[in-house]
Structures are given as structure tokens and as C-alpha cells.
Design an enzyme around this catalytic site. Structure first.
Site, short mmCIF file in Angstrom:
data_model
loop_
_atom_site.label_atom_id
_atom_site.label_comp_id
_atom_site.label_asym_id
_atom_site.label_seq_id
_atom_site.Cartn_x
_atom_site.Cartn_y
_atom_site.Cartn_z
N THR A 269 40.20 51.07 46.42
CA THR A 269 39.04 51.79 45.89
C THR A 269 37.77 51.00 46.17
O THR A 269 37.80 49.77 46.34
CB THR A 269 39.11 51.97 44.37
OG1 THR A 269 39.16 50.68 43.75
CG2 THR A 269 40.31 52.80 43.96
N ASP A 270 36.64 51.69 46.17
CA ASP A 270 35.38 50.99 45.97
C ASP A 270 35.37 50.50 44.53
O ASP A 270 36.12 51.00 43.68
CB ASP A 270 34.20 51.91 46.26
CG ASP A 270 32.95 51.15 46.67
OD1 ASP A 270 32.87 49.94 46.37
OD2 ASP A 270 32.06 51.75 47.29
#
Length: 773
Positions: A269-270
Site C-alpha cells: 500500500t501507499d
């Protein structure tokens, strides 16, 4: 033989990372549920200036202060922590450490807009190789780069991190960067996947986009990068696509990325991206960063109550272990903390000069003659901007300013003006100090207002010096999109400065040169007629001032070309009608660190008509078109030829480029295709190939070869869920820009060719009134 060696070395590196799945599965089978959950959730982070109660990355278990995050270690299975660090323009780590007199600076490389403007993937691979060396020698395992989202709108706050408005450019340059980074045995993370084209409401924005536009414009660059470089990791983006968070989208992360494109690595994920940890696991988003206790609890509870199958968690964990087994941390590499920063700085200077673009050179005012006395105006002449802000920033040892670079090149700079500007800037910065990192990117300290130069000084300097330089500076970065006023458009003070300097110097028969030190597009049409030359220097990293001097002096002949369009005015861009979308403040929620998150929605109703695809198709004149850039010499194009007229597999296109001028130079050769319009709307032209010549001496020629396959001709047909090359007549157009076609030839396809069948996924849930011819 050399190509075979490169191939086998690349294969060896890929095999070492992705070829240990059996061992990874065996290790996962030995883990407890708690260990598996810990593995798929990062170890947290602490933001300086904010008390989150989480571990402090770089100060507890992390080897590298200032890194973005770490993965969990399982000592009994001999799986170590691994380190992930930003970013796109160079490794972002802390330059100093507690009780340690040594420094840990990294190289500030030119930003992606400049790298793409070189149109030289081989050179950018060298950048990646050097960048990856610093990653390895500073003990980092994954560099969170490159970023390759599309320049959809000129105001995109992180456009400096991204290469182009064109997916072919974006994909080819990202692949070159990944191949360079990963040649060191460390990983890259291509981001932000996908359709992450704005910072406004980035955590909540729902991007509504057609399947065709998504496939052709916003996914195509990622597809090219995956197929040509097989990066270790892909970073999912913050936004929704057609109603689903990207990090929670099985269709995006598994159906398309893994099943259609054959991606072998892990998805991360970011930071703090998405909201449902269980949905992220099911989608194939393997690693949640930086990691929170809430995410661990949610995954643990879901496995225990049967809403998350343990087999899914095992798959996620196996991909992470597979990565760890190929990492330098697992191999116990004895990193030196001493990369060759001097050699890398020299490469910065070379690359920066290759990507700077000469936009105007009236009456060949450039290059400047040696030993001239110059006057440098504009705040940024004395405080050059190496790169953007936020996670794309780098802690470098120095940045060479314009005046330093010119002085190094032997030019004499007016001291009275220099001292006046320096005092003004010193006073401003003393009164407006920058804040801690996180607070600064959330609420940036404004740049100093442009200093007012009195007319009597201007008149004196016009008499005393031989030419005037004016630098216009712009900076942007994470969390904020740019503004139209005083950003895309020049401020009143900047307009006045250009007007007054031009008036004073032209009255004395002397020339005025503007340097644009920016990461993105600005308006130029309203003021370019007042000056004699314009050099788009972009943000050239820590050696930018020296690189500008190399261009201005003629030591380097400019060969950069635009990989993004400069419109006449903001409203000419088709996305200006809906950027950055609409907000729903009544639905606001509280997010990480107490930030207010306002749901938003943006509809890409321009469809496939992004950048030059719009300007060329709808005959809207830009200020400077895609592919544009001047040189100190000239080039002739001749002898276009095709290897066939009815391709079923491929056509080879050849064209000869000749230097017709008086100095050596390089030319960027661009191949565009005009396709038949039958079942689908088609842009007037689309870039399908590019090449940069070697340094051609006056009179010297080089033959450039391109290969065109049916896949290059195909458009995505949403009804058929397929890439189809339509039957009909095609025109190959070779030019020096999208607006300057030099040679053309035609061929035909006798029948439609389906080049790839896909899954019908990520379809919009609402009707989109897309732009058409």
C-alpha cells in the site's frame, strides 16, 4: 555476446528474487497465525512532531534513520527486517545521526519530468543503476520509486515525480529506471497504481474513468513497466477507481496485474492507504504500510471468525517472504554507508543538461560568448530548486545555484545585484524558517515574494553588464495541487520583473534570457515575446546550476524535448473543466493523525484525449507542443522506408537523420501513427516509438530503425474486452515533435487483428459523457 550477457544477468537477478517460492511456502507453513499477520503489516512509523505512539522508524529496529518503513522480522526462521525508503528523485534518508559525526547524504537526481525530457532510456537506466547503488550501500532493501502516473492536468502537485502525459514514455522510462535500480540486487516499487493524478482529496477521491481510457492511458505505462522490468513491488494508490479503493480491488491487483500482465512480485500500500485491511488481503495487496495495530487486529479477527481464508493470508505472506529471501538484508550484505557521491554528482550534471529544453532562441542569442559580465535577476537565480517537496525530496549535501554554475563556467556576475538578492533572501528565511518535515509538507513555508528591483538600478545594470538572466522558480509536492494564480500563471511581481528588465536591457541593445526552474508546466505565451531566449531547466538535481551553465555556454548543445504539453492557457487543457473534481463536505470523516478527509469525485470525461492526443486531434494550438525542443544546430530527415505494406507480425521503419548545422548535436526522433477511424474514436496521432541519435558532427548522418507490431496499432475495445488493431490504412509519421512531422509513409491492415483478450473489469458504475471528435 554483450546483449546475451546482459540478458542472463537480468534473468539471474529476477530468478534470485522470484525463484524461491517453494522455500517461501515452506517457511510460511512453519509460522504461527500471529507471525503471518505481523509479516503482512509493517512495523509502524513515527512522524516527527506528531505523537502517534508507534515505533520510530530509523531509531528502534531500523538500520536506516529517515527510511519510510520496515517489515517484520521472524528471528527463529532467520527472516530479518527489511527497509523501505523514498523516493523518486533519490534516496530519502536522514543526513545526520545521533552521536555520529559522519554524514549520510544521498544524491539529488533530476526530477522525472527532466529525465523524460532526455528521451534517452539508456541514460536513465544509468541513473537507476547509480540510485540503486546508494540504496544498497546505505542498507535499504526497496526504493519506493519510480512514480509513473500520467500528467493529466498541469496543476497536479506531484507531476514532477511523474514522467509524461504519454503512457509509452512513462512505461519505457519507468522500466529503464527499474532495471537500473534492480541491477544492484535491491528492489524498486513502481507507483502509484493507478489513476492517481491529483493530490486534492487523494485519500478519498473516486476516479470515474472509462475502461478504454483506463487501459490506454492510465494503466498502459504500468503494463509496459511490469512486462519489461518485472519490478519487485508495485505500490497501490490512495484513490478509488470506479467506486473501489485500488488497494482493495481484486480486479486491479490480481485480475489485471497478476493474471493478465504476469506480475510476480508483491503489492504494497501507499502509506496508510485504503481502509479495510481484510479487503486488502483478499485483493492481493500483500503488505500494509507503514502498519497499524488496528490492521493486525482486523486481519487476526477475520481469520479466526472465518471471513478471511487462511489460504489467502498464506499467499500474501509467501510473496513477502519470497521478496525477503532475495533481499540484501537476508543475504547479510555488509553495506558501506559510502556510495560514490562524487561520481553520481557528475552523472547528475550530465543527465540534467541532456533533459533541459531550449524553448526560444531568437536571433541565436544563445550560446553566450565566454567571459561575459552578466546580471542575474529573480530570487531563484540565487536559490535554485533541485527537486520537489514531500516524499520526493532528497537530503543532498548541496545544490549548485544558477549564479554558482555561471561563476564556475567563467562568467562574471554582477556583485551588487547578487548581494542585494542574498540579503533579501537571508532576511526572509530568517523570519520564515522551515518547519519539521511532516508539518512543512502539510503546510509549506511560502517562497519569498519576488524582490522588487528599482528602475534606477536596472538602468545602471543594463549599462554595466552585457546580458540579463531572469530565473522563474516553481516548486510543488505531496498533499497539495498547484494553483492557477501565482503558480501556473506568473505573479504580478514576476511579470513586472520581466517587463522592466526587458525594457531596460533592450533599450541598450542587450539580450534577456529567462531560465524556468520548475518541476511542471507554467504559462509562457503571455510573456515570451518580451524576452530573447527561454531555457526550461526543470528541476535538475544538485548539479542543476552547473548543467544550466553548460547549456548557456554551449559546452553542451541542448537536446531535450518536451514530454508534456505547454498550453497557451490553463483552460485549453481538456481536464481543466473538472480538475480536481467535486467534494462532499457533509460526508467528511477523520483520518490518520486527526486529518479531516473530505470525500470527492472526479470524472475523466476527456477520455483518451489527454495532452497532445487532445491538442493535435481538436486542433488547439499549444504554446509549445509535445516533443518540442530547439538545438544550436539543425537536422534534416530523409529516406523513410517501410519493410512491408501489410504487416501481420511487424514492420521495420527506417529514417535517416543528418546534422545540417555547424556544431555537433543530438536529435530526438519521434514516430507517430495515425490510425483508421472505424468502430472507435481515434486520436489524430499517437506516439509509438522514439529514439535519440548519437552526437552527430556537422554533416554526419545516422539511420534510425523502429519496429511496429500489431499490438502497437491496437486500441482497447470495451465491448469486446480486447485490444484490436482495426483494418484499414495507417500512416507512419516521423517528426521532431508532434507538431512538426518531417517524413511519412503508409501501410494497411487487410483485416482486424485481436492482439490481446482481456477481462471486462473496473467498469464505471455511472454513464460518462466522454469527449469525442
Amino acid at each position: 555476446m554483450k546483449l546475451l550477457l546482459v540478458f542472463f544477468l537480468s534473468l539471474l537477478i529476477i530468478t534470485s528474487v522470484f525463484g524461491q517460492t517453494g522455500k517461501a511456502k515452506a517457511l510460511v507453513s512453519k509460522m504461527t497465525l500471529e507471525e503471518k499477520v505481523n509479516l503482512v503489516v509493517g512495523m509502524g512509523m513515527n512522524i516527527p512532531g506528531l505523537n502517534t505512539g508507534a515505533p520510530v522508524v530509523g531509531q528502534t529496529m531500523d538500520k536506516v534513520p529517515g527510511a519510510a518503513g520496515t517489515t517484520y522480522s521472524i528471528a527463529r526462521l532467520e527472516l530479518p527486517n527489511t527497509v523501505l525508503a523514498d523516493g523518486p528523485a533519490g534516496l530519502r534518508i536522514e543526513p545526520g545521526r545521533k552521536d555520529d559525526p559522519k554524514t549520510y547524504y544521498a544524491t539529488a537526481w533530476p526530477v522525472a519530468t527532466l529525465l523524460a525530457s532526455t528521451w534517452d532510456t539508456g541514460l536513465v537506466k544509468q541513473v537507476g543503476t547509480a540510485m540503486g547503488n546508494e540504496v544498497k550501500e546505505y542498507g535499504v532493501d526497496i526504493l519506493l520509486a519510480p512514480a509513473l502516473n500520467i500528467h493529466r492536468n498541469p496543476l497536479g502537485g506531484r507531476n514532477f515525480e511523474y514522467y509524461s502525459e504519454d503512457p509509452l514514455i512513462s512505461g519505457k522510462f519507468a522500466a529503464a529506471m527499474v532495471n537500473g535500480i534492480e541491477s544492484n540486487g535491491v528492489g524498486a516499487s513502481i507507483k502509484h497504481f493507478a489513476a492517481n493524478n491529483q493530490e486534492t482529496n487523494r485519500n478519498t477521491i473516486n476516479t470515474i474513468v472509462s475502461e478504454r481510457a483506463l487501459r490506454e492511458i492510465y494503466l498502459k505505462g504500468f503494463e509496459i513497466t511490469v512486462r519489461e522490468s518485472q519490478p519487485w513491488t508495485v505500490m497501490s494508490s490512495y484513490n478509488y477507481i470506479n467506486g473501489t479503493y485500488t488497494s482493495e480491488s481484486y480486479d486491479l491487483l490480481t485480475t489485471i496485474l497478476r493474471k493478465e500482465w504476469g506480475f510476480k512480485g508483491l503489492v504494497v500500500t501507499d502509506w496508510f492507504g485504503g481502509k479495510d485491511a481484510v479487503a486488502q488481503m483478499k485483493a492481493g495487496n500483500d503488505l500494509l504500510m507503514p502498519g497499524t495495530t488496528e490492521q493486525k487486529k482486523a486481519i487476526m479477527d477475520a481469520v479466526n471468525n472465518g471471513t478471511l481464508a487462511i489460504t489467502i493470508l498464506d499467499e500474501n505472506a509467501t510473496r513477502i517472504v519470497n521478496y525477503i529471501l532475495g533481499s540484501q538484508a537476508y543475504k547479510k550484505y555488509n553495506f558501506s554507508n559510502k556510495p560514490d557521491l562524487s561520481a553520481h554528482a557528475a552523472l547528475v550534471r550530465t543527465v540534467a543538461a541532456e533533459g533541459m529544453i531550449l524553448l526560444k532562441n531568437q536571433q541565436d542569442v544563445l550560446p553566450l560568448t565566454g567571459n561575459m559580465k552578466l546580471a542575474a535577476f529573480g530570487n531563484t537565480s540565487y536559490s535554485f530548486i533541485a527537486g520537489g517537496t514531500g516524499s520526493g525530496d532528497v537530503n543532498e549535501a548541496y545544490t549548485v545555484s544558477l549564479v554558482q554554475g555561471l561563476s564556475n563556467a567563467g562568467y562574471s556576475l554582477d556583485n551588487e545585484i547578487r548581494n542585494t538578492y542574498q540579503k533579501y533572501l537571508d532576511d526572509y528565511h530568517a523570519k520564515n524558517p522551515k518547519k519539521e518535515f511532516f508539518k512543512e509538507i502539510m503546510n509549506p513555508t511560502p517562497a519569498a515574494p519576488e524582490m522588487d528591483i528599482k528602475n534606477d538600478m536596472l538602468e545602471r545594470k543594463a549599462a554595466e553588464t552585457e546580458a540579463a538572466l531572469i530565473t522563474i522558480g516553481r516548486n510543488a509536492g505531496e498533499f497539495h495541487d498547484r494553483k492557477k494564480e501565482n503558480d501556473f500563471y506568473l505573479s504580478d511581481a514576476e511579470k513586472q520583473l520581466i517587463r522592466n528588465v526587458a525594457t531596460a536591457y533592450h533599450a541598450k541593445g542587450k539580450k534577456v534570457i529567462v531560465i524556468v526552474n520548475a518541476g511542471g508546466v507554467i504559462e509562457v505565451a503571455s510573456w515570451r515575446g518580451q524576452v530573447d531566449a527561454i531555457l526550461l531547466a526543470w528541476q535538475g538535481g544538485q548539479e542543476a546550476g552547473n548543467a544550466v551553465a553548460d547549456i548557456l555556454s554551449g559546452k553542451v548543445n541542448p537536446s531535450g524535448k518536451l514530454a508534456t504539453t505547454f498550453p497557451m492557457k490553463y483552460d485549453d487543457d481538456p481536464s481543466s473543466r473538472n480538475f480536481p473534481g467535486k467534494e462532499f463536505p457533509e460526508k467528511a470523516i477523520t483520518g490518520s493523525f486527526g486529518m479531516k478527509l473530505i470525500p470527492g469525485e472526479v470524472t475523466y470525461d476527456e477520455g483518451i484525449y489527454v495532452g497532445y492526443r487532445y491538442f493535435n486531434t481538436f486542433k488547439v494550438n499549444p504554446a509549445y507542443g509535445f516533443g518540442y525542443g530547439l538545438s544550436y544546430t539543425g537536422f534534416a530527415y530523409s529516406n523513410i522506408s517501410l519493410s512491408g505494406k501489410t504487416p501481420d507480425k511487424k514492420i521495420t521503419v527506417s529514417v535517416t537523420i543528418t546534422n545540417t548545422g555547424k556544431v555537433a548535436g543530438k536529435e530526438v526522433v519521434q514516430l507517430y501513427i495515425t490510425a483508421p477511424v472505424r468502430k472507435l474514436d481515434k486520436p489524430a496521432i499517437e506516439l509509438k516509438g522514439f529514439a535519440k541519435t548519437t552526437l552527430l558532427q556537422p554533416g554526419q548522418s545516422q539511420t534510425i530503425l523502429f519496429t511496429i507490431t500489431p499490438a502497437d496499432l491496437a486500441s482497447f475495445n470495451s465491448d469486446a474486452a480486447s485490444w484490436i488493431a482495426d483494418a484499414g490504412a495507417y500512416t507512419v509519421k516521423i517528426g521532431s515533435s508532434s507538431d512538426d512531422i518531417k517524413q511519412s509513409a503508409t501501410f494497411s491492415l487487410p483485416k482486424d487483428i485481436i492482439t490481446q483478450k482481456c477481462n471486462s473489469v473496473l467498469t464505471p458504475q455511472v454513464q460518462i459523457n466522454e469527449l469525442k471528435q
